[in-house]
Write a protein that holds these residues in place. Sequence first.
Motif, PDB file in Angstrom:
ATOM      1  N   VAL A 134       0.804  -1.096   0.041  1.00  0.00           N
ATOM      2  CA  VAL A 134       0.246   0.085   0.186  1.00  0.00           C
ATOM      3  C   VAL A 134       1.320   1.174  -0.110  1.00  0.00           C
ATOM      4  N   GLY A 135       0.558   2.476  -0.655  1.00  0.00           N
ATOM      5  CA  GLY A 135       1.345   3.353  -0.693  1.00  0.00           C
ATOM      6  C   GLY A 135       0.226   4.536   0.074  1.00  0.00           C
ATOM      7  N   VAL A 136       0.684   5.199   0.749  1.00  0.00           N
ATOM      8  CA  VAL A 136       0.431   5.829   1.542  1.00  0.00           C
ATOM      9  C   VAL A 136       0.886   7.386   1.663  1.00  0.00           C
ATOM     10  N   LEU A 137       0.165   8.704   1.261  1.00  0.00           N
ATOM     11  CA  LEU A 137       0.219   9.654   0.341  1.00  0.00           C
ATOM     12  C   LEU A 137       0.194  10.617   1.974  1.00  0.00           C
ATOM     13  N   GLY A 138       0.930  11.752   2.725  1.00  0.00           N
ATOM     14  CA  GLY A 138       0.456  12.404   3.751  1.00  0.00           C
ATOM     15  C   GLY A 138       0.318  13.543   3.273  1.00  0.00           C
ATOM     16  N   PRO A 139      -0.376  14.422   4.424  1.00  0.00           N
ATOM     17  CA  PRO A 139      -0.911  15.297   5.000  1.00  0.00           C
ATOM     18  C   PRO A 139       0.773  16.365   5.267  1.00  0.00           C
ATOM     19  N   TRP A 140       0.266  17.606   4.947  1.00  0.00           N
ATOM     20  CA  TRP A 140       0.612  18.516   6.172  1.00  0.00           C
ATOM     21  C   TRP A 140       0.460  19.084   7.354  1.00  0.00           C
ATOM     22  N   GLN A 141      -1.352  19.285   8.012  1.00  0.00           N
ATOM     23  CA  GLN A 141      -1.641  19.354   8.301  1.00  0.00           C
ATOM     24  C   GLN A 141      -1.747  18.864   9.538  1.00  0.00           C
ATOM     25  N   ASN A 142      -1.928  17.554   9.635  1.00  0.00           N
ATOM     26  CA  ASN A 142      -1.677  15.942  11.311  1.00  0.00           C
ATOM     27  C   ASN A 142      -0.948  15.228  10.015  1.00  0.00           C
ATOM     28  N   PRO A 143       0.686  15.743   9.720  1.00  0.00           N
ATOM     29  CA  PRO A 143       1.339  14.816   9.015  1.00  0.00           C
ATOM     30  C   PRO A 143       1.706  13.221  10.499  1.00  0.00           C
TER      31      PRO A 143
ATOM     32  N   ALA B 221       5.240   9.493  -9.175  1.00  0.00           N
ATOM     33  CA  ALA B 221       5.704   8.296  -8.907  1.00  0.00           C
ATOM     34  C   ALA B 221       5.178   6.746  -8.146  1.00  0.00           C
ATOM     35  N   LEU B 222       5.011   7.550  -7.101  1.00  0.00           N
ATOM     36  CA  LEU B 222       4.438   6.020  -6.043  1.00  0.00           C
ATOM     37  C   LEU B 222       2.912   5.746  -6.393  1.00  0.00           C
ATOM     38  N   CYS B 223       2.416   6.865  -7.348  1.00  0.00           N
ATOM     39  CA  CYS B 223       0.880   5.860  -7.871  1.00  0.00           C
ATOM     40  C   CYS B 223       1.285   5.622  -9.245  1.00  0.00           C
ATOM     41  N   ARG B 224       2.415   5.117 -10.138  1.00  0.00           N
ATOM     42  CA  ARG B 224       2.622   4.753 -11.219  1.00  0.00           C
ATOM     43  C   ARG B 224       2.966   3.243 -10.853  1.00  0.00           C
ATOM     44  N   SER B 225       3.897   3.473  -9.769  1.00  0.00           N
ATOM     45  CA  SER B 225       4.282   1.900  -9.289  1.00  0.00           C
ATOM     46  C   SER B 225       4.318   0.521  -9.286  1.00  0.00           C
ATOM     47  N   GLY B 226       2.471   0.252  -9.722  1.00  0.00           N
ATOM     48  CA  GLY B 226       2.239  -0.604  -9.103  1.00  0.00           C
ATOM     49  C   GLY B 226       1.567  -1.001  -8.009  1.00  0.00           C
ATOM     50  N   VAL B 227       1.383  -0.296  -6.990  1.00  0.00           N
ATOM     51  CA  VAL B 227       1.241  -1.289  -5.348  1.00  0.00           C
ATOM     52  C   VAL B 227      -0.516  -1.173  -6.153  1.00  0.00           C
ATOM     53  N   ASP B 228      -0.663  -2.224  -4.578  1.00  0.00           N
ATOM     54  CA  ASP B 228      -1.908  -2.603  -4.624  1.00  0.00           C
ATOM     55  C   ASP B 228      -2.842  -1.987  -4.006  1.00  0.00           C
ATOM     56  N   LYS B 229      -2.333  -0.460  -3.375  1.00  0.00           N
ATOM     57  CA  LYS B 229      -3.490   0.512  -3.211  1.00  0.00           C
ATOM     58  C   LYS B 229      -3.584   1.914  -2.588  1.00  0.00           C
ATOM     59  N   ILE B 230      -3.770   2.814  -3.008  1.00  0.00           N
ATOM     60  CA  ILE B 230      -3.198   4.321  -3.082  1.00  0.00           C
ATOM     61  C   ILE B 230      -4.490   5.124  -1.982  1.00  0.00           C
ATOM     62  N   ALA B 231      -2.970   5.158  -0.726  1.00  0.00           N
ATOM     63  CA  ALA B 231      -4.184   5.596   0.436  1.00  0.00           C
ATOM     64  C   ALA B 231      -3.555   7.782   0.247  1.00  0.00           C
ATOM     65  N   TYR B 232      -4.213   8.510  -0.061  1.00  0.00           N
ATOM     66  CA  TYR B 232      -4.454   9.638   0.314  1.00  0.00           C
ATOM     67  C   TYR B 232      -5.043  10.449   0.936  1.00  0.00           C
ATOM     68  N   ALA B 233      -4.539  11.589   1.658  1.00  0.00           N
ATOM     69  CA  ALA B 233      -5.136  12.688   2.399  1.00  0.00           C
ATOM     70  C   ALA B 233      -4.430  14.369   1.975  1.00  0.00           C
TER      71      ALA B 233
END
Length: 505
Positions: free
Chosen positions: A147-156, A215-227
């Motif tokens: 799983v790829g996780v893209l974190g936010p800046w507000q509550n990191p 690049a993480l979105c295109r990397s072929g991971v099985d799910k992306i979690a974005y905030a």
Amino acid sequence: MADTAQPEMAARSGGSGRPSVLTSYDPRTGEIVGNYSIAGPGELERAVSEARSAESWWSTAGFGPRKRLLLEWKRVIARRAAQLVEILREETGKPEADAAIEVMLAVENLDWAARNAGPVLSRRTLAPNWLTRNQHASVGYLPLGVVGVLGPWQNPVFTPMGSIVYAMAAGNAVVFKPHELTSGTGLWLASTWREVAPDKPVLSAVTGDDSTAAALCRSGVDKIAYAGPEAQGREVISLCAQTMTPVVVENSGKGAMIVHVDAKIDDAAEAAVFGAMANAGQNATGVQRAYVAASIYDRFLDLVADRARALRPGADRRSSYGPMILESQTEVVRRQVRDALARGGRAVVGGLDSIREPYVEPIVLTDVPEESIAITEEGIGPVLIVNKVRDLDDAVTRINDAGRGIAVSVFTRDIAEVEIYAERLRAGVVTVNTATTYASIPALPFGGVGEYGQGHSHGDLGLREFSRTLSIARNRYGEALGLSSFYRNARRLRFARTVFRFRHG
């Protein structure tokens, strides 16, 4: 996706002309916090490959060993929480108390996910019906993979850990890309995991800018979690669609409040101000606007104004809240306040002159038209809109029309009535006589509706969000009616039809 066009984070170029280093600055002082590399496609590919190797071990370890290691990681974080709090303060400018609370909430979610993954995701038997008594059916939940996780800046810490720990507890490996403003926080979390499981990168962190996130979105991971912001959320969805990668999206923005005629006005005013102003109004669980019954509107507005005027942003321990973490967000606050005033809204506390970068002093607006961008856009900043409504029906209509299906808090003494109205609200969470505290309940799943987001975090649904379903059915004995055959017995078929009409006709 990350916004790299702000002074808080500058990029230094290597010989190729492409930025290779990110320099992070404390938003309170402008002092350098750290320098971080920008991971390119090659580094992402290696990180994902290593995560897949670790996942093959982690997913087969079973719930018991995973629980033991996750709880050991929890203890490491808890023992060294002061260190994480200091990094968090340097990167976001939060007051110490706010940073400490964020870390504590994240650890509570880690504890809950570790202890409940087994009971929630273990295989369970399903009851058969009269046609399938000879079948034994069960359903279980297996890891997705990486799983790829893209974190936010507000509550990191709190926000990405709501995906990281639930994905790990479900048996997945995680590649975490923190927001470039909070790279140090992400690296610290990954380093503490390595203390628990050396050479097993079940959690790894990669630093970089928006190109790294892409690049993480295109990397072929099985799910992306974005905030993060809605515009970047749409970009993430578009990028993941190219590889058919499923996405969990939690867009920024704050919720709404309804104050009914019978509400405890003091409690509602306190919750509204805290929900709007805490963390400089940069909490996605906060309050953007309050809809107040006409008969109590004046009293409520006075209480809100008194509380807001008492708040002071700053960098010292006595400050109510810190700076705007993302400098470009200050201009968004200015643009929204300017639009609200231009359309006939009134400033009860503060106004455009309250914006003194990097701080924004409390702003309370009223009589803001519903078509103002201060209502229709994501509200991130210490701004509270208080509008008068006729009744609950009027408030529900305005909230649904504005969208932003995140959370709605209702203050009233009539609990039975509010539960009826809750089902009419297009929101992921409805709270009664409380506003932001729902985020501290790890077992409570929450997610957006419509434009706000898709998928869930926290609770049972948060664990299942990072799992795939495997259903198994096996034959226990010969089929009594023999209906699954081209050689059906006519008498048995007539019997089945008779039972069917008796049950359902």
